[in-house]
Design a protein around this motif. Structure first.
Motif, short mmCIF file in Angstrom:
data_model
loop_
_atom_site.label_atom_id
_atom_site.label_comp_id
_atom_site.label_asym_id
_atom_site.label_seq_id
_atom_site.Cartn_x
_atom_site.Cartn_y
_atom_site.Cartn_z
N UNK A 201 24.55 50.31 90.60
CA UNK A 201 25.04 48.69 90.38
C UNK A 201 26.15 48.41 91.31
N UNK A 202 26.37 47.21 91.36
CA UNK A 202 27.53 46.67 91.95
C UNK A 202 29.04 47.03 91.63
N UNK A 203 29.93 46.98 92.54
CA UNK A 203 31.09 47.29 92.32
C UNK A 203 31.96 46.02 93.19
N UNK A 204 33.22 45.80 92.86
CA UNK A 204 33.99 44.76 93.50
C UNK A 204 33.88 44.70 94.97
N UNK A 205 33.82 46.06 95.65
CA UNK A 205 33.71 45.74 96.94
C UNK A 205 32.23 45.50 97.54
N UNK A 206 31.21 45.44 96.61
CA UNK A 206 29.90 44.98 96.97
C UNK A 206 29.83 43.55 96.51
N UNK A 207 30.76 42.89 96.17
CA UNK A 207 30.88 41.77 95.75
C UNK A 207 31.66 40.73 96.62
N UNK A 208 32.48 41.47 97.58
CA UNK A 208 33.44 40.52 98.37
C UNK A 208 32.67 39.51 99.20
N UNK A 209 33.33 38.41 99.12
CA UNK A 209 32.72 37.23 100.06
C UNK A 209 31.44 36.70 99.91
N UNK A 210 31.05 36.69 98.56
CA UNK A 210 29.79 36.43 98.24
C UNK A 210 29.73 35.17 97.36
N UNK A 211 28.98 33.96 97.89
CA UNK A 211 29.14 32.83 97.34
C UNK A 211 28.46 32.77 95.91
N UNK A 212 27.40 33.22 95.89
CA UNK A 212 26.56 33.35 94.44
C UNK A 212 25.92 34.65 94.55
N UNK A 213 25.21 34.85 93.36
CA UNK A 213 24.55 36.14 93.14
C UNK A 213 23.14 36.04 94.03
N UNK A 214 22.61 34.82 94.35
CA UNK A 214 21.64 34.72 95.23
C UNK A 214 21.83 34.44 96.74
N UNK A 215 23.23 34.70 97.31
CA UNK A 215 23.54 34.42 98.58
C UNK A 215 22.91 35.40 99.34
N UNK A 216 22.62 35.01 100.73
CA UNK A 216 21.99 36.03 101.72
C UNK A 216 23.02 37.03 101.95
N UNK A 217 24.08 36.86 101.69
CA UNK A 217 25.13 37.95 102.19
C UNK A 217 25.22 38.93 100.85
N UNK A 218 24.63 38.47 99.73
CA UNK A 218 24.56 39.67 98.91
C UNK A 218 23.40 40.74 99.13
N UNK A 219 23.86 41.84 100.07
CA UNK A 219 22.82 42.72 100.53
C UNK A 219 22.64 43.67 99.44
N UNK A 220 23.13 43.90 98.14
CA UNK A 220 22.62 44.56 97.25
C UNK A 220 21.55 44.28 96.91
N UNK A 221 20.95 43.03 96.87
CA UNK A 221 19.72 42.50 96.43
C UNK A 221 18.62 43.00 97.39
N UNK A 222 18.95 43.22 98.53
CA UNK A 222 17.88 43.71 99.62
C UNK A 222 18.07 45.25 99.94
N UNK A 223 19.29 45.54 99.76
CA UNK A 223 19.25 47.30 100.33
C UNK A 223 19.64 48.23 99.35
#
Length: 651
Positions: free
Chosen positions: A148-170
């Motif tokens: 599950x995500x922590x605050x560091x995994x959420x730095x600089x992420x515009x939305x939950x569906x943003x490309x930079x939200x690598x949690x969704x892919x990795x």
């Protein structure tokens, strides 16, 4: 008639306020509440149900599961490569040796910091390392990996569906569960629901304003559904997430706000909330555990980042046990019966089964074979335990011998290459327990946002009220101690200077109301930071950590500035003859304070960029204000000086 001095009245008032504060604090962090007081029948019915379900605790391996937790891994490509290599060792060796049914990875999977350790943004290579280690180790084929995500995994992420939200892919779970989710484990006679709470705010701004978790309305509703599913499908609920409950803020709807502790505790099946985030306060609070007033355990796990900690936990016949362990320290021993006296949860566990049990039960693991497990109650006479079903070791005992009080069980485990460990384990059969330390209770049972606001409000009053009181006094305050008298006399004189007093007061009052930063808080999005929250992307984030940021300014800049300006005023009034290097040395306190301010403003620039640095009233603009006040104090016109000299002669 006795005359009571003002000092005595003030002291009595302070003691009264302090006693009320302490009474409220102790009530909030009390761990001796019975959450079933209002409905005693609920306790009896639930524990009776569990007692019938699990029957007697014997030497058999049924009704037993165990799982692992790891938190705050902070995989980084810039620092400490051991985090990566040893995390791979954990997946390859530790998980294989312990063979848990579930592994909980409770957030901050990657570090997401820039090379200078100040900026923050998602780094794809770090996520690739995380993904590849899990994949190549084959750990998901041996166990269920719940991340599950922590605050560091959420730095600089515009939305939950943003490309930079690598949690969704990795990540393992991000593909199907981008936010909170549930996993039901039904095995070996146990039905356990694992519910992950994702409290990462949306959007996720860059550090440092990402410390407090926020549950929006939709996520609260989602958690309600997960809880209902868990209650319908499982007998026990293990909650897990990154943020401790003290660091989770729920948004209001129709004047209603979800109390996360009550929410977790309202289900009889809830036994534990496992989290991370606080890093055991840098290792200063290694056993950050408490029993919340709703009757469940909250257990913060020390980080993998610096301390390489992980947790082994088990549910044995409905009774929860755990131990926190240092990486590559073998053997690992967890005693599941009798239960540790400090962590008993009356009403949530069938604790009466302990006094009716026939065997002591111990889980013992090593990366090689276990050679022997022995138990003792006096560390003199040792009894050998038998291997029931790997890794369960059992030994017959007579519980009635230990009917009252707290007793100590000692376990000695040795593996085939001679490594051994001795565990001291307190237990009781009559409900006698051990108290939790006060520091973990404060950290886990108070509300962090309220604490931050209280600190900020207190410092704000300390910055304003004393100056206002001294301003209205016609004569300087008198103190017996010479140094205190001298200091307050200086500040009293300073408050008489309009061009100094009003800027000091107005700037202190600006801090709780005006904007602190206008800058690019997320790549491509301009936001505004206030004491009371953050405005960005048309959304309002009530991030309470801003209060701590403002507290730093008030405590380390504004309060010292008052004393330094008072000192400079004295130098202006009585030190006209000071010249050259001696005058330079006299100004060293202000130069030191200015250096601190410039450093804080520089951090602004590293964290949020040039715009935040230029449009930063809290940090950058205050530098110029303080220089101006310092200059005005040292160059005070002669007519002001003469007036102040006359005031100084007052007795």
């Amino acid at each position: 008639m006795m005359i009571v001095s003002k000092a005595t009245i003030s002291l009595v008032c302070l003691l009264l306020i302090a006693s009320i504060f302490m009474a409220n604090l102790l009530n909030i962090i009390a761990t001796d509440h019975n959450f079933f007081t209002e409905d005693k029948g609920a306790e009896i019915n639930y524990t009776r149900y569990l007692g019938k379900k699990y029957s007697q605790i014997t030497d058999k391996g049924h009704n037993l599961i165990w799982f692992l937790q790891i938190s705050d891994i902070h995989l980084s490509i810039f620092r400490d490569p051991g985090r990566i290599s040893q995390f791979q060792q954990f997946c390859d060796n530790t998980v294989k040796s312990i063979n848990p049914m579930v592994v909980l990875a409770t957030g901050d999977l990657t570090d997401a910091k820039t090379k200078d350790n100040m900026g923050s943004s998602q780094v794809q290579r770090e996520w690739i390392y995380y993904h590849n280690i899990i994949k190549e180790s084959g750990v998901t084929g041996k166990t269920v990996w719940l991340d599950i995500r922590g605050n560091h995994d959420n730095f600089n992420i515009r939305t939950i569906n943003a490309q930079e939200n690598y949690f969704r892919n990795y990540s393992v779970q991000g593909v199907t569960h981008p936010k909170s989710y549930i996993h039901i484990l039904n095995t070996n006679g146990l039905r356990v629901a694992f519910i992950g709470i994702d409290a990462c705010p949306d959007p996720g701004i860059r550090r440092p304003f990402n410390f407090i978790g926020i549950l929006d309305i939709s996520e609260q509703q989602h958690l309600q559904k997960l809880k209902l599913e868990a209650e319908a499908s499982a007998d026990h609920i293990v909650w897990f997430g990154h943020y401790p409950t003290s660091c989770i803020l729920s948004l209001e709807k129709d004047s209603q706000r979800l109390n996360i502790r009550q929410f977790i505790g309202n289900s009889k099946g809830s036994q534990v909330y496992a989290c991370g985030h606080l890093h055991a306060m840098g290792g200063l609070v290694p056993r950050m555990y408490t029993l919340q007033q709703r009757g469940f355990l909250e257990l913060e796990l020390g980080d993998w980042k610096d301390n390489r900690m992980y947790r082994l936990a088990a549910i044995d016949h409905g009774i929860f046990s755990f131990v926190d362990q240092k990486h590559v320290t073998w053997p690992v021993v967890l005693i599941t019966n009798p239960k540790h006296a400090q962590y008993a949860m009356p009403g949530r566990e069938p604790l009466h089964l302990i006094s009716e049990s026939t065997h002591i039960r111990i889980l013992a693991f090593s990366d090689v074979n276990i050679d022997s497990v022995q138990v003792s109650f006096d560390k003199i006479n040792w009894l050998n335990c038998n291997l029931s079903e790997k890794p369960l070791y059992v030994c017959e005992w007579q519980p009635y011998v230990f009917e009252s009080g707290v007793h100590y069980l000692h376990v000695l485990a040795m593996d085939e290459i001679g490594r051994k460990v001795i565990v001291e384990h307190p237990f009781s059969l009559d409900g006698s327990n051990l108290k939790f330390n006060i520091t973990p209770r404060i950290l886990l049972m108070l509300d962090a946002g309220t604490v931050f606001q209280t600190i900020f409000g207190t410092l704000l009053m300390l910055n304003v009220l004393p100056l206002v009181v001294l301003r209205v006094q016609r004569r300087p305050p008198k103190y017996r101690r010479k140094i205190a008298h001298k200091i307050f006399r200086r500040i009293w004189l300073l408050t008489k200077i309009d061009r100094i007093f009003y800027p000091l007061i107005l700037y202190a009052l600006y801090i709780p109301f005006g904007p602190w930063i206008i800058g690019e808080l997320i790549d491509g999005y301009i936001g505004v930071v206030f004491a009371w929250g953050i405005l960005i992307k048309g959304s309002f984030l009530p991030e309470p950590f801003t209060y701590m940021y403002g507290s730093v300014q008030l405590l380390f800049v504004h309060i010292p500035l008052v004393f330094i300006l008072a000192y400079c005023l004295e130098m202006r009034l009585f030190g006209q003859s000071i010249r050259g290097m001696k005058r330079m040395l006299k100004n060293l306190p202000f130069i030191f304070l200015l250096s601190i301010q410039l450093l804080l403003a520089y951090f602004y620039w590293l964290e949020y960029g040039t715009m935040a640095f230029l449009f930063g009233p809290l940090r950058t603009w205050s530098v110029f204000l303080n220089i101006l006040l310092w200059y005005k104090t040292l160059t005070l016109p002669q007519e002001y000086c003469r007036q102040l000299m006359k005031l100084n002669d007052l007795e």
